[in-house]
Enzyme design. Structure first.
Site, PDB file in Angstrom:
ATOM      1  N   CYS B  88       0.855  -1.257  -0.093  1.00  0.00           N
ATOM      2  CA  CYS B  88      -0.175  -0.093   0.107  1.00  0.00           C
ATOM      3  C   CYS B  88       1.033   1.329  -0.040  1.00  0.00           C
ATOM      4  O   CYS B  88       0.347   2.413  -0.067  1.00  0.00           O
ATOM      5  CB  CYS B  88      -0.877  -0.023   1.073  1.00  0.00           C
ATOM      6  SG  CYS B  88      -2.180  -1.493   1.211  1.00  0.00           S
ATOM      7  N   CYS B 214     -14.550  -0.917   6.994  1.00  0.00           N
ATOM      8  CA  CYS B 214     -14.007  -1.467   5.766  1.00  0.00           C
ATOM      9  C   CYS B 214     -13.858  -0.167   4.803  1.00  0.00           C
ATOM     10  O   CYS B 214     -15.022   0.451   4.484  1.00  0.00           O
ATOM     11  CB  CYS B 214     -14.324  -2.692   5.107  1.00  0.00           C
ATOM     12  SG  CYS B 214     -14.589  -3.973   6.204  1.00  0.00           S
ATOM     13  N   VAL B 217     -12.908  -0.228  -2.066  1.00  0.00           N
ATOM     14  CA  VAL B 217     -12.159  -0.630  -2.913  1.00  0.00           C
ATOM     15  C   VAL B 217     -12.464   0.212  -4.271  1.00  0.00           C
ATOM     16  O   VAL B 217     -13.436  -0.179  -4.974  1.00  0.00           O
ATOM     17  CB  VAL B 217     -12.394  -2.164  -3.084  1.00  0.00           C
ATOM     18  CG1 VAL B 217     -11.438  -2.775  -4.158  1.00  0.00           C
ATOM     19  CG2 VAL B 217     -12.302  -2.798  -1.816  1.00  0.00           C
ATOM     20  N   LYS B 343     -11.149   5.309   3.636  1.00  0.00           N
ATOM     21  CA  LYS B 343     -12.526   4.724   4.049  1.00  0.00           C
ATOM     22  C   LYS B 343     -13.358   5.164   2.917  1.00  0.00           C
ATOM     23  O   LYS B 343     -14.162   4.555   2.340  1.00  0.00           O
ATOM     24  CB  LYS B 343     -12.872   5.215   5.174  1.00  0.00           C
ATOM     25  CG  LYS B 343     -14.435   5.017   5.703  1.00  0.00           C
ATOM     26  CD  LYS B 343     -14.708   3.320   5.971  1.00  0.00           C
ATOM     27  CE  LYS B 343     -16.030   3.212   6.029  1.00  0.00           C
ATOM     28  NZ  LYS B 343     -16.901   3.137   4.602  1.00  0.00           N
ATOM     29  N   HIS B 347      -9.481   3.579  -2.313  1.00  0.00           N
ATOM     30  CA  HIS B 347      -8.105   2.570  -1.774  1.00  0.00           C
ATOM     31  C   HIS B 347      -7.793   1.827  -3.278  1.00  0.00           C
ATOM     32  O   HIS B 347      -7.693   0.548  -3.028  1.00  0.00           O
ATOM     33  CB  HIS B 347      -8.251   1.888  -0.594  1.00  0.00           C
ATOM     34  CG  HIS B 347      -7.014   1.281  -0.380  1.00  0.00           C
ATOM     35  ND1 HIS B 347      -5.691   2.094  -0.579  1.00  0.00           N
ATOM     36  CD2 HIS B 347      -6.463   0.513   0.362  1.00  0.00           C
ATOM     37  CE1 HIS B 347      -4.583   1.483   0.141  1.00  0.00           C
ATOM     38  NE2 HIS B 347      -5.089   0.368   0.600  1.00  0.00           N
TER      39      HIS B 347
END
Lengths: 485, 402
Positions: B88, B214, B217, B343, B347
């Site tokens: 990351c 989570c 994405v 968040k 990401h």
């Protein structure tokens, strides 16, 4: 004197109530109500014949110096590999030496006693000593078939040797017939059976007495000499008839565990035999008979050494460790009978590089790590440079086995995103009491029952199934430590 | 003795795509989008770029390896291009490489660009793949990112003897804050405020993390063009010059994973990277001197423990600070995730480090609307954490205006 030196057993934790199966499938075959009593032992989604055999083998090796083991004989008709020595995987998982003899026994379900005989006679001939004989099966009946209800999953293991024998081998008699009660062809998933009446009246009623008579004549023993008689026959009425015909009293008749486990196939007479040994007294004689493509009949006499065995789960202990599998369709998914969708993630393709597994065979199959000779730190997986930041010694490692160690849960989760046929996937960090830690998948437990600090042991399990390449992959998982009965 | 990167390099321009489900865009499209914004902001011509570093991480849904995807997508003229990859921290690595290339004197003007196109997997979350080597497949647990990070919560609860309900309250506040901030940001992926009660009631992804614990994405790309402070001043005489104050990376030694000295409730790498970054930047008291942060909030619990690992909350003190609003955008001591964070901004692994620096850069240049502006921001910290809690790469960057 050749004989049994130690025994072990394994019954998977999950039990499927036969009434639940009948409730789901009885509409298709109402006559199955006759088989719908009790529960069947069901291998967890990550168990198969090999993992159950390993569990029984670990149990049997309690108190046995592993360095003295000279062989592993494995019997099953549901071995994960047709070509690749299944006993070789078991040998590695049991943490045994490489330089031993190992063999697979298969075909007819009397193969369990045949493996036992091979070991006993090999020991008697001084060709091999301290042979782990392990047998297991995970047979499938087609949904709605009687076999689906009758069959159960279990394993048994015996250590056969010549020193500190707990049950002396007194003789054997064998028959071999191409008598086809059940069969499975080369590619079949499910057993196929011929008519029950024929199996019962020609099979059990003629073949079992023939083997018993043959043994009695050969050894000069009488039925009344035996404290226990072990023989498989799941037909209740036929069993009563055989007992009467052979003169087996209710006290002598060893339960076939049909209500608790089910007909387990290759290991069945050995599972019953282990249960009999658990309850035996010095001086007891035990008659052990198998059935399947003929019969083997074996006679044993229990010695004083039986009281010296280290505590173990065996069949009684593993029967006490039970949990309901309260969902029939879960069983169908676990056994890959019902196609279920574990999501796209489950379709990601990683394949076994056999050369990698060869290099890592000790750490993957045997859970061997390293212990730094400079500072004493134990570590998994194997390291060349010590992980202790105060040490850092290079290439001063000795092998260290984690498979028999107790750990504590340091952290855990239940993961609903991970591809699993038993979600949530439960895993977490385990810190071993004697040092070392690793993140394991957890099995045979529920998320709600876990807590940090809880003690765990490790269990050899099927890690993955690569259906494209027909590969079963194995590794160790953590299981909450339960008191053995 | 090396004296670090502080004040040796300036950011000449930055660009960032909208993050999100960019179904109509390829990875190459996203690269072009962030690059054109970055080039326009820098106010130079493409041919003035002398070298480039290209960050991309996930091989399963990838534009390809090496430097060629960047050269081909942007039609960069035969310059040196190197792919960087460090989980990351991939984009921060591209930025670090570009910055070091300028600081070394090898080049005057260098591009760093990161991209990831995650929404072509067909499912939520990241691909598993062979990120930890193909041998891990033989013995690694059946883990996903949320499950690995979720374990911080059980370990933290055990370490500090805090009931899981209180941890759920705190991490719900962490996520609600990012939703609040992200809702105001047109480039963010998730743009809806969500109340804490709804966050706590969401379906469980990996105990004790629910859906809202989570991060998004996303697809996205971000880019920076860096140069020397002298060139930056000459090209932009009327603008504050944003200088690099610190760039630190710390990579696990295997201790956390294999040695028993790690408690599973913090990130050893982050602590080291943060300590070194403050030293490099000359920051004595981060709680007072850091104006704002973008930290690696892949999961709410990650951000929660990171507040201690970057030495802003005391050990065991994250709960108090989070619940007191210390990290909130308005009225907070050190606003955190001012653009929505991983968040809500999203990401895309290979782009996130540069996206975070972009957020700090925009704030420092006072280019953000009043509603989400951090007042008098002098110094912004970004933090990436890649890998697993037990084996990872932590990156800290600090940029500021003098």
């Amino acid at each position: 004197m050749a004989g049994i030196c130690s025994y072990g057993g394994y019954v998977p934790r999950y039990r499927l109530n036969r009434g639940l199966v009948y409730g789901a499938m009885g509409w298709m075959n109402p006559a199955n109500i006759a088989n719908a009593r009790g529960e069947k032992a069901v291998a967890n989604f990550d168990e198969d014949s090999i993992t159950m055999a390993v569990a029984a083998g670990i149990d049997a090796l309690k108190g046995v110096d592993k360095s003295t083991v000279g062989g592993v004989y494995y019997a099953s008709t549901t071995m994960p590999y047709k070509e690749r020595l299944n006993a070789g995987i078991i040998t590695a998982a049991l943490g045994l030496n490489d330089q031993i003899r190992a063999a697979d026994f298969s075909g007819g379900i009397k193969a369990g006693t045949t493996a036992l005989l091979a070991a006993l006679e090999g020991v008697a001939a001084k060709g091999v000593d301290n042979v782990v004989v392990t047998a297991s099966d995970c047979r499938l009946g087609k949904p709605a078939s009687p076999q689906e209800l009758i069959f159960g999953d279990a394993a048994a293991a015996l250590v056969v040797g010549s020193e500190n024998v707990i049950a002396e081998f007194k003789g054997a008699f064998s028959t071999t017939y191409d008598f086809v009660d059940h069969y499975r062809g080369e590619t079949a998933k499910f057993d196929r059976a011929w008519e029950d009446r024929w199996i019962r009246d020609l099979g059990f009623a003629q073949l079992v007495p023939e083997a018993v008579q043959g043994l009695l004549e050969k050894t000069g023993l009488a039925m009344t000499d035996f404290a226990k008689v072990v023989y498989p026959c799941h037909y209740g009425a036929a069993r009563k008839g055989l007992n009467k015909k052979l003169g087996i009293t209710p006290e002598q008749d060893q339960s076939n565990l049909q209500v608790e486990i089910g007909e387990t196939g290759t290991p069945h007479s050995l599972v019953m035999f282990v249960k009999a040994l658990e309850e035996a007294k010095p001086g007891d004689k035990i008659l052990l008979v198998s059935f399947g493509s003929g019969c083997d009949a074996l006679a044993f006499e229990v010695t004083e050494n039986i009281a010296k065995l280290a505590p173990r789960a065996a069949i009684t202990g593993s029967l006490a460790n039970r949990a309901d599998l309260d969902n029939y369709t879960k069983y169908l998914i676990w056994r890959d009978i019902l196609p279920g969708d574990a999501g796209l993630r489950s379709e990601e393709d990683l394949w076994t590089r056999w050369s990698q597994l060869w290099r890592k065979r000790r750490e993957v199959l045997g859970l061997w790590g390293t212990k730094c000779q400079a500072c004493g730190t134990v570590q998994y997986p194997k390291q060349r440079i010590c992980v202790n930041p105060e040490c850092g010694a290079a290439d001063q490692m000795e092998e260290y086995c984690f498979a028999d160690k107790v750990g504590k849960i340091a952290s855990y989760t239940g993961d609903n995103l991970a591809a699993s046929v038993n979600p949530p996937a439960i895993y977490g960090q385990v810190v071993f009491e004697e040092g070392g830690k690793y993140m394991f998948d957890f099995t045979d437990c529920d998320l709600d029952s876990l807590a940090t600090g809880m003690p765990v042991v490790v269990s050899f399990r099927r890690k993955y199934s690569d259906k494209h390449r027909d590969i079963a992959g194995y590794f160790w998982k953590a299981v909450p430590k339960r008191e053995e009965a | 003795m090396a004296d670090g990167i502080r004040d040796k390099v300036a950011i000449l321009g930055m660009g960032c795509t909208k993050f999100g489900e960019r179904w109509d865009c390829s990875g190459e499209d996203l690269m072009v989008e962030s690059f054109l914004e970055c080039l326009a902001d820098a106010g130079i011509e493409k041919k003035e770029i002398q070298a480039a570093y290209f960050g991309v991480h996930i091989d399963e849904v990838n534009v390809g390896k090496a430097g060629t995807p960047l050269g081909a997508a942007l039609k960069l003229p035969f310059i040196p291009i190197t792919r960087t990859e460090n989980f990351c921290a991939t984009a921060t690595e591209a930025f670090r490489a570009a910055t070091y290339a300028v600081a070394s004197g090898a080049y005057d003007i260098v591009l760093a660009l990161g991209v990831e196109k995650l929404k072509d997997t067909g499912y939520g979350g990241l691909p598993g793949g062979a990120a930890f080597g193909t041998e891990m497949f033989l013995r690694g647990s059946n883990a996903t990112a949320p499950g690995l990070f979720a374990q911080l919560a059980t370990a933290y609860a055990a370490k500090y003897n805090i009931p899981m309900e209180k941890i759920k309250d705190a991490i719900a506040h962490v996520s609600a804050k990012s939703h609040f901030n992200g809702a105001m940001n047109p480039k963010a992926h998730l743009r809806k405020a969500v109340p804490e009660e709804a966050i706590k009631a969401a379906p469980m992804i990996a105990y004790p993390l629910g859906l809202f614990d989570c991060c998004g994405v996303s697809d996205g790309s971000a880019a920076a063009i860096v140069t020397t402070p002298e060139i930056a001043k000459s090209l932009k005489p009327n603008q504050d010059i944003i200088k690099v104050k610190a760039l630190q990376i710390s990579v696990s030694s295997g201790e956390e994973e294999t040695y028993t000295n790690w408690d599973g409730a913090h990130f050893a790498t982050t602590r080291v990277a943060a300590t070194k970054a403050y030293e490099e930047a000359g920051i004595k008291n981060p709680r007072e001197e850091v104006s704002m942060m973008e930290v690696h909030d892949c999961f709410s619990i990650t951000e929660f423990v990171t507040m201690e690992d970057v030495h802003i909350s005391p050990k065991g003190g994250a709960y108090e600070d989070v619940m007191n609003g210390f990290y909130d955008l308005k009225g907070g001591g050190v606003p955190c995730q001012v653009d929505g964070g991983l968040k809500c901004f999203g990401h895309p692994i290979g782009a996130s480090g540069l996206r975070m620096i972009y957020a700090m850069y925009e704030q420092l240049l006072e280019r953000v609307p009043e509603e989400r502006a951090v007042k008098n921001a002098r110094c912004g910290l970004t933090h990436n954490l890649g890998g697993t809690p037990a084996k990872n790469v932590a990156a800290i960057s600090i940029i500021g205006r003098d």
